[in-house]
Scaffold this active site. Structure first.
Site, PDB file in Angstrom:
ATOM      1  N   ASP A 141      -0.149  -1.105   9.124  1.00  0.00           N
ATOM      2  CA  ASP A 141      -0.448  -0.768   7.723  1.00  0.00           C
ATOM      3  C   ASP A 141       0.775  -0.993   6.853  1.00  0.00           C
ATOM      4  O   ASP A 141       0.973  -0.309   5.853  1.00  0.00           O
ATOM      5  CB  ASP A 141      -0.905   0.693   7.644  1.00  0.00           C
ATOM      6  CG  ASP A 141      -1.541   1.016   6.294  1.00  0.00           C
ATOM      7  OD1 ASP A 141      -1.571   2.219   5.923  1.00  0.00           O
ATOM      8  OD2 ASP A 141      -1.980   0.083   5.610  1.00  0.00           O
ATOM      9  N   LYS A 144       1.652  -6.867   4.577  1.00  0.00           N
ATOM     10  CA  LYS A 144       0.506  -7.600   5.134  1.00  0.00           C
ATOM     11  C   LYS A 144       0.941  -8.928   5.741  1.00  0.00           C
ATOM     12  O   LYS A 144       0.324  -9.402   6.689  1.00  0.00           O
ATOM     13  CB  LYS A 144      -0.562  -7.821   4.054  1.00  0.00           C
ATOM     14  CG  LYS A 144      -0.972  -6.526   3.338  1.00  0.00           C
ATOM     15  CD  LYS A 144      -1.186  -5.354   4.297  1.00  0.00           C
ATOM     16  CE  LYS A 144      -1.112  -4.013   3.610  1.00  0.00           C
ATOM     17  NZ  LYS A 144      -0.997  -2.880   4.558  1.00  0.00           N
ATOM     18  N   ASP A 169      -5.126  -2.238   9.087  1.00  0.00           N
ATOM     19  CA  ASP A 169      -5.699  -1.871   7.794  1.00  0.00           C
ATOM     20  C   ASP A 169      -5.627  -3.074   6.846  1.00  0.00           C
ATOM     21  O   ASP A 169      -4.824  -3.987   7.028  1.00  0.00           O
ATOM     22  CB  ASP A 169      -4.915  -0.690   7.182  1.00  0.00           C
ATOM     23  CG  ASP A 169      -5.617  -0.116   5.948  1.00  0.00           C
ATOM     24  OD1 ASP A 169      -4.925   0.453   5.090  1.00  0.00           O
ATOM     25  OD2 ASP A 169      -6.863  -0.256   5.840  1.00  0.00           O
ATOM     26  N   ASN A 170      -6.482  -3.080   5.827  1.00  0.00           N
ATOM     27  CA  ASN A 170      -6.392  -4.029   4.704  1.00  0.00           C
ATOM     28  C   ASN A 170      -6.622  -5.493   5.064  1.00  0.00           C
ATOM     29  O   ASN A 170      -6.031  -6.388   4.439  1.00  0.00           O
ATOM     30  CB  ASN A 170      -5.036  -3.914   4.008  1.00  0.00           C
ATOM     31  CG  ASN A 170      -4.676  -2.511   3.667  1.00  0.00           C
ATOM     32  OD1 ASN A 170      -3.689  -1.980   4.179  1.00  0.00           O
ATOM     33  ND2 ASN A 170      -5.461  -1.881   2.808  1.00  0.00           N
ATOM     34  N   GLU A 199      -9.477   2.117  -0.086  1.00  0.00           N
ATOM     35  CA  GLU A 199      -9.307   3.553  -0.326  1.00  0.00           C
ATOM     36  C   GLU A 199      -9.615   3.953  -1.776  1.00  0.00           C
ATOM     37  O   GLU A 199      -9.166   3.319  -2.710  1.00  0.00           O
ATOM     38  CB  GLU A 199      -7.885   4.019   0.046  1.00  0.00           C
ATOM     39  CG  GLU A 199      -6.757   3.182  -0.477  1.00  0.00           C
ATOM     40  CD  GLU A 199      -6.296   2.131   0.504  1.00  0.00           C
ATOM     41  OE1 GLU A 199      -7.112   1.673   1.306  1.00  0.00           O
ATOM     42  OE2 GLU A 199      -5.124   1.751   0.463  1.00  0.00           O
TER      43      GLU A 199
HETATM   44  O1  LIG Z   1       1.030  -2.856   0.669  1.00  0.00           O
HETATM   45  C1  LIG Z   1       0.401  -2.000   1.276  1.00  0.00           C
HETATM   46  N1  LIG Z   1       0.949  -1.320   2.289  1.00  0.00           N
HETATM   47  C2  LIG Z   1       2.294  -1.628   2.756  1.00  0.00           C
HETATM   48  C3  LIG Z   1       3.411  -1.010   1.902  1.00  0.00           C
HETATM   49  C4  LIG Z   1       4.722  -1.522   2.444  1.00  0.00           C
HETATM   50  C5  LIG Z   1       5.441  -0.470   3.209  1.00  0.00           C
HETATM   51  C6  LIG Z   1       6.232  -0.975   4.327  1.00  0.00           C
HETATM   52  C7  LIG Z   1       6.470  -0.303   5.478  1.00  0.00           C
HETATM   53  C8  LIG Z   1       7.280  -0.997   6.383  1.00  0.00           C
HETATM   54  C9  LIG Z   1       7.769  -0.557   7.625  1.00  0.00           C
HETATM   55  C10 LIG Z   1       8.607  -1.352   8.346  1.00  0.00           C
HETATM   56  N2  LIG Z   1       8.970  -2.571   7.911  1.00  0.00           N
HETATM   57  C11 LIG Z   1       8.523  -3.018   6.727  1.00  0.00           C
HETATM   58  C12 LIG Z   1       7.684  -2.221   5.950  1.00  0.00           C
HETATM   59  S1  LIG Z   1       7.001  -2.494   4.400  1.00  0.00           S
HETATM   60  C13 LIG Z   1      -0.993  -1.662   0.862  1.00  0.00           C
HETATM   61  C14 LIG Z   1      -1.459  -2.112  -0.386  1.00  0.00           C
HETATM   62  C15 LIG Z   1      -2.759  -1.799  -0.811  1.00  0.00           C
HETATM   63  C16 LIG Z   1      -3.260  -2.276  -2.120  1.00  0.00           C
HETATM   64  C17 LIG Z   1      -4.594  -2.674  -2.260  1.00  0.00           C
HETATM   65  C18 LIG Z   1      -5.067  -3.110  -3.487  1.00  0.00           C
HETATM   66  C19 LIG Z   1      -4.223  -3.165  -4.581  1.00  0.00           C
HETATM   67  F1  LIG Z   1      -4.694  -3.579  -5.776  1.00  0.00           F
HETATM   68  C20 LIG Z   1      -2.891  -2.772  -4.453  1.00  0.00           C
HETATM   69  C21 LIG Z   1      -2.407  -2.332  -3.231  1.00  0.00           C
HETATM   70  C22 LIG Z   1      -3.592  -1.028   0.004  1.00  0.00           C
HETATM   71  C23 LIG Z   1      -3.133  -0.586   1.237  1.00  0.00           C
HETATM   72  O2  LIG Z   1      -3.932   0.168   2.051  1.00  0.00           O
HETATM   73  C24 LIG Z   1      -1.855  -0.902   1.677  1.00  0.00           C
HETATM   74  O3  LIG Z   1      -1.468  -0.461   2.917  1.00  0.00           O
HETATM   75 MG   LIG Z   2      -3.189   0.203   4.014  1.00  0.00          MG
END
Ligand SMILES: O=C(NCCCCc1cc2ccncc2s1)c1cc(-c2ccc(F)cc2)cc(O)c1O
Ligand SMILES: [Mg+2]
Length: 214
Positions: A141, A144, A169-170, A199
């Protein structure tokens, strides 16, 4: 300086949830994100699929890539059997700081190890640092465009075993096309799509469950 969204989410948990009650923490976050501020938690619809896959796998060693505020961390840890452990990896220190407090508020800190840093650097160190032989369950998660890279890294580090379940996810929104192509075409995985919605919205999203065949 005002509060951040994760800090406001934490306040909503402290105000509306009961300490030591994971389900009340989950409900407080869902209520806040549905009615006040959208946030990228896996959410209640996809959360039910996560719960059912997790219950079926009943992992003793689980890995989560992408902690954010700890919502899915709490969903996973609350269903782990005694003695089972979850390692969750978060890149953003501000997210990690809030997640630690939300995980502790749910009373699940003894089941969870939160590791801060980029997944690509941390995955090769998990065995030496935490004595992990291999994982039974991985929840993807995080970024992406790192799902495929990190899946291959987990394979190369010998952290997947025959039967390990990857749940991503996603896979529709924001989407992970290269990852989907890989797990659906590789003879080393048995893959299945669980249709749901993004979500707190009516947009389509879903989870891809892929069993590593060894
Ligand atoms: O980017 C998302 N999730 C990742 C956040 C990046 C966090 C990280 C953790 C980590 C740990 C280790 N190394 C590198 C990394 S980078 C995410 C985005 C949306 C979304 C959906 C529609 C939209 F219009 C706008 C956003 C929905 C979701 O469920 C998500 O999970
Ligand atoms: Mg997600």
């Amino acid at each position: 300086t005002g509060s951040s969204q994760p800090q406001r989410m934490l306040k909503a948990v402290q105000k509306n949830a009961t300490k030591g009650d994971p389900q009340s923490v989950i409900s407080a976050i869902d209520h806040y994100c549905r009615n006040k501020e959208w946030a990228m938690n896996v959410g209640d619809d996809k959360g039910l699929i996560l719960d059912s896959v997790l219950t079926e796998v009943n992992p003793s060693a689980a890995l989560e890539l992408g902690t954010y505020c700890g919502y899915s961390t709490v969903r996973i840890a609350r269903l782990l059997s005694p003695g089972s452990k979850l390692i969750t990896v978060e890149f953003n220190p501000a997210f990690a700081a809030v997640a630690r407090q939300i995980i502790a508020y749910a009373g699940l800190q003894d089941k969870v190890t939160l590791v801060e840093g980029p997944s690509g650097d941390l995955i090769p160190k998990l065995r030496e640092r935490f004595g992990v032989k291999s994982f039974d369950f991985v929840f993807l998660d995080h970024w992406k465009d790192r799902y495929l890279l990190d899946t291959k890294l987990l394979e190369d580090c010998g952290l997947l075993q025959k039967g390990t379940v990857l749940l991503a996810d996603n896979v529709i929104c924001p989407g992970t096309p290269e990852y989907l192509k890989y797990v659906r075409s590789s003879p080393r995985y048995e893959s299945r799509y669980y249709k749901s919605n993004l979500e707190y919205t009516k947009l389509e999203d879903g989870l891809e469950k892929s069993v590593f065949l060894g």
